[in-house]
Enzyme design. Sequence first.
Site, PDB file in Angstrom:
ATOM      1  N   TYR A  53       2.160  -1.377  -8.024  1.00 55.55           N
ATOM      2  CA  TYR A  53       0.757  -1.287  -7.626  1.00 55.55           C
ATOM      3  C   TYR A  53       0.621  -0.441  -6.356  1.00 55.55           C
ATOM      4  CZ  TYR A  53      -3.948  -2.922  -6.366  1.00 55.55           C
ATOM      5  OH  TYR A  53      -5.274  -2.990  -6.032  1.00 55.55           O
TER       6      TYR A  53
ATOM      7  N   SER B 273      -6.859   1.003  -2.801  1.00 59.63           N
ATOM      8  CA  SER B 273      -6.549  -0.298  -2.215  1.00 59.63           C
ATOM      9  C   SER B 273      -5.920  -0.090  -0.850  1.00 59.63           C
ATOM     10  CB  SER B 273      -5.565  -1.068  -3.101  1.00 59.63           C
ATOM     11  OG  SER B 273      -5.084  -2.228  -2.441  1.00 59.63           O
TER      12      SER B 273
END
Length: 237
Positions: free
Chosen positions: A146, A132
């Site tokens: 995350y 990501s």
Amino acid sequence: MTSYQGKSVLVLGGSRGIGAAIVKRFTAEGAKVTFTYGASQEAAEQLARDTGSTAVRADSADRNAVLNLVREVGPLDILVVNSGIAIFGDALEQDPDTIDRLFQINIQTPYHASVEAAKQMPEGGRIIVIGSVNGDRMPVPGMASYAVSKSALQGLARGLGRDFGPRGITINVVQPGPIDTDANPENGPMKDLMHSFMAIKRHGRPEEVAGMVAWLAGPEAGFVTGAMHTIDGAFGA
């Protein structure tokens, strides 16, 4: 388009969104594809019927289940690790067991699956992990775990790229920004905030990410390894 005729591909986390687009791309180009799913049984079975791929239910937090699957499906020409979860909220209030599960799925599974796949891979094999842009940049609060997990994938690719390099096996991370999926729909409540950071003011398409994955899996990318490939409309620029 590159032909993957006869290539053996495993996609961990392939039933929806980016994973499903990757399954469709490889099967359309002749690969033999197996993909895993968790809760999305109906979507997985439909995708398998539509593409001629094989769907296998597997918990990406279960290391032994993932390793056994990699061994059973192998030797692989291409491994794509797309499975991952995100947890939002104040880090001071989150349940540690829930965070540990996120780390198991987002960090441990990509590492162990990559190592196990490489044991049987032929020379010139390909490993692609979906990370990501939040591994580089975290512009909002509430996503610390995350961000940690996606940053860890960068070290994974750099280190294993050196370990696997003598056999011509490449490992790369694809880092999407906002992509139009069930988990992050373009018409969702975060749309205006996310687009405000971007040069191209729209969500990306799962097919665009799949295209980058397909290139990294092909012969033109044989000299590309240990690297991050961001596809985010300049969200993180």
